[in-house]
Design an enzyme around this catalytic site. Structure first.
Site: not given
Length: 642
Positions: A289, A375, A403
């Site tokens: 990244k 979640e 979620r």
């Protein structure tokens, strides 16, 4: 601002079809130029930088090999899609990213046929790709056609159960499907969990350099002589690609790990897979990244989310803060409470920095849990912590808590467990747009029996609500607060628990009562100032609670005023609907009360500044003032007497 980079190859590419004429050497150069253009664009707009830089070579290779938009490339979450947008007929608009009327910061179907499936939440890409693959085989015919379906999913997103549900189904259906696992050991925060450890072992136990040589000359998934003997072929594959046993057991052929920044590996592997794959296949790609831009590579979050910045130095141009952010006030308040109560623990789902729990993790590591992008698990985990005698604070963004809604109902509410929900990013959030708007939490929580639902009007109120949640042990309780700075009010030294279900009067006036729930209170007060200049002095009250409602205060406001207007940063079905139900049950409307409810409109509002978004929603001070005048039937007086 620095000059734009020189991009002679990129200047020849308007759409992916233009890349078919480029040599591999030119594709190498295209990747360099694409990275420079991405850095340049995000320096102007701000946004998600590191994720896109990590997939530049992969983006070039995918569009060079496959035939988009007929072939569907589905980017999980979409943080990494800026290079993709540059290559797909949107370079001329790339410096409008995340701006009003500009390009979305995520993939968006209505924006381009090259975005076959919209995203901004994680872990949906494999399910979507499988849907496209099945649609293809059943004869589905969207305008661009359906060819291959390619899901690009990060290792952080693989911590979500939905990804495994999709892998399991895809392995069962055996459709031709390509999943690229973009493994950069870094989502927004460092990934957590057993899956992350498993992926680490896949490339730590054996070097993947051997695969590099094999990939460069690859003409088939396996050499012809080995295809006959399945066991020998599998052993040979394991020597080249370091045993993705888990994925193989789920029904996927596994290739990798390979270097996601080496075009000499990516291009032949993708070409071979395109030519030879029959069933589901997973390609494990290692990337970094922030790759190729020093300030992003060295940043703790690898340049995940940045404001406008200087390209040369990487220095971000952040406006000076006038007040602490709501998130930091929550974090500091929770730390203060945790210092005197060792039963308090904090849980988040891959957002320790975004929710402020990174501070809690440093101080109380044994009581802070990042469950990854999970979640549903996080909510049930909190429920059992509460059942086990702890005081769990479930800190999630409003839009992400959605979620885990079944778990909120089934595991928390029905069992009346005292889970404390700290709901960040309430209301409209700006540049992330509709996918991240906290529009629905009041409506989806306040309808649950036994739930306490609060909204902070300012940062001092937030501190009191943290204390209220700590003290509340009689079932679940939630408090919501927005993104960004507070109002600059004086903060109390300690939070003081509020009386459950009791609002507060702000100012007393006549004729019209303005009942605010949440941080629109500041706009309500501005509207009241403007109205006072017109001879109208509204009563202002802060509801504090959507559930239980302050019945006495609301009924008194209704009895003492000609009109009552509620204002909230949420969708229809929330606070105002509960107030209307109370007034109807008490026959207040029979006596002629004028009642209005100001809520977010029945539409998804595209990204802009929060002020612009609230203007679209009709909830700024000017519109509150206009609503009062209209309700009282005197909207035109100012114009007539001018």
């Amino acid at each position: 601002m620095t000059d734009r980079p020189k991009t002679p190859i990129l200047d020849r590419v308007t759409r992916p079809a233009d890349m078919k004429q480029l040599s591999d050497a030119e594709l190498h150069q295209l990747a360099h130029e694409l990275r420079a253009e991405t850095v340049s664009a995000v320096s102007v707009t701000g946004g998600h930088l590191g994720a896109g830089l990590g997939v530049v070579e992969l983006t070039v290779a995918l569009h060079a090999v496959f035939d988009t938009p007929r072939d569907k490339v589905i980017w999980d979450v979409g943080h990494q899609c800026y290079p993709h947008k540059i290559l797909t007929e949107r370079r001329d608009r790339i410096r409008t990213l995340r701006q009003k009327d500009g390009l979305s910061g995520f993939t968006k179907r209505s924006e381009s046929p090259y975005d076959p499936f919209g995203a901004a939440h994680s872990s949906t890409s494999i399910s979507a790709a499988l849907g496209f693959a099945v649609a293809r085989d059943l004869g589905g015919a969207p305008p661009e056609g359906v060819g291959d379906a390619i899901a690009v999913i990060g290792d952080g997103s693989m911590s979500a159960g939905m990804a495994y549900e999709a892998l399991n189904n895809a392995g069962h259906l055996k459709k031709r499907l390509i999943v690229i696992l973009n493994d950069n050991e870094m989502s927004i925060a460092p990934p957590v969990g057993a899956m992350s450890s498993y992926l680490s072992r896949l490339y730590a136990e054996e070097p993947f350099q051997e695969f590099k040589a094999a990939a460069k000359g690859a003409v088939s998934l396996l050499p012809e002589p080995f295809r006959e003997g399945a066991k020998r072929a599998k052993d040979m594959l394991k020597g080249i690609a370091v045993g993705g046993t888990l994925f193989e057991q789920l029904g996927f052929s596994y290739l990798g790990p390979i270097d996601g920044h080496d075009m000499d590996q990516l291009l032949p592997v993708l070409r071979t897979v395109k030519a030879r794959a029959t069933g589901p296949i997973l390609i494990h790609v290692l990337t970094k990244k922030g790759k190729g831009y020093g300030p992003a590579e060295t940043a703790r979050d690898k340049g995940h989310g940045v404001s406008k910045f200087n390209v040369v130095t990487g220095e971000q141009k952040k406006a000076p803060s006038n007040a602490p952010s709501y998130t930091s006030v929550f974090a500091d308040s929770l730390l203060q409470e945790a210092a005197k109560d060792d039963k308090i623990c904090a849980i988040t789902a891959a957002m320790p920095d975004g929710t402020g729990l990174n501070l809690f993790a440093e101080r109380y590591p044994s009581r802070c849990f990042d469950v990854g992008i999970a979640e549903q698990h996080g909510v049930t985990f909190c429920a059992a912590l509460a059942a086990g005698g702890m005081k769990p604070f479930c800190a999630m963004y409003s839009t992400f808590l959605q979620r885990g809604y079944d778990q909120v109902v089934h595991d928390v509410a029905i069992q009346r467990l005292p889970v404390r929900f700290a709901i960040d990013r309430a209301g409209l959030v700006g540049a992330d747009g509709a996918t991240h708007a906290g529009a629905f939490d009041v409506a989806y929580l306040a309808n649950l029996p036994g739930f306490v639902v609060m909204a902070a009007a300012d940062e001092a109120e937030l501190k009191h609500m943290v204390a209220t949640a700590v003290a509340h042990n009689d079932g679940p309780i939630a408090f919501r607060f927005p993104r960004g700075e507070g109002n600059g009010v004086d903060l109390p030294e300690r939070g003081i628990p509020l009386e459950i279900g009791k609002g507060r009067m702000i100012t007393r006036g006549s004729r019209v009562a303005l009942l605010s729930f949440g941080t629109r209170l500041a706009e309500v007060e501005k509207a009241a100032e403007a109205l006072s200049a017109k001879g109208i002095t509204p009563t202002i009250a802060d509801a504090r609670f959507a559930k239980p409602l302050d019945r006495d205060m609301i009924l008194a406001l209704a009895a003492d005023h000609e009109a009552l207007i509620t204002i909230e940063e949420g969708a229809v079905g929330g606070f105002g609907s509960h107030v209307a139900q109370l007034l109807a049950d008490e026959a207040v409307f029979d006596r002629g009360l004028k009642y209005r409810s100001m809520v977010l409109p029945d539409t998804f509002i595209d990204q802009a500044s929060p002020a612009d978004m609230y203007a679209v929603a009709g909830m700024n001070a000017e519109q509150i003032e206009a609503k009062v005048l209209d309700t009282l039937g005197i909207a035109q007086i100012g114009q007539q007497t001018a």
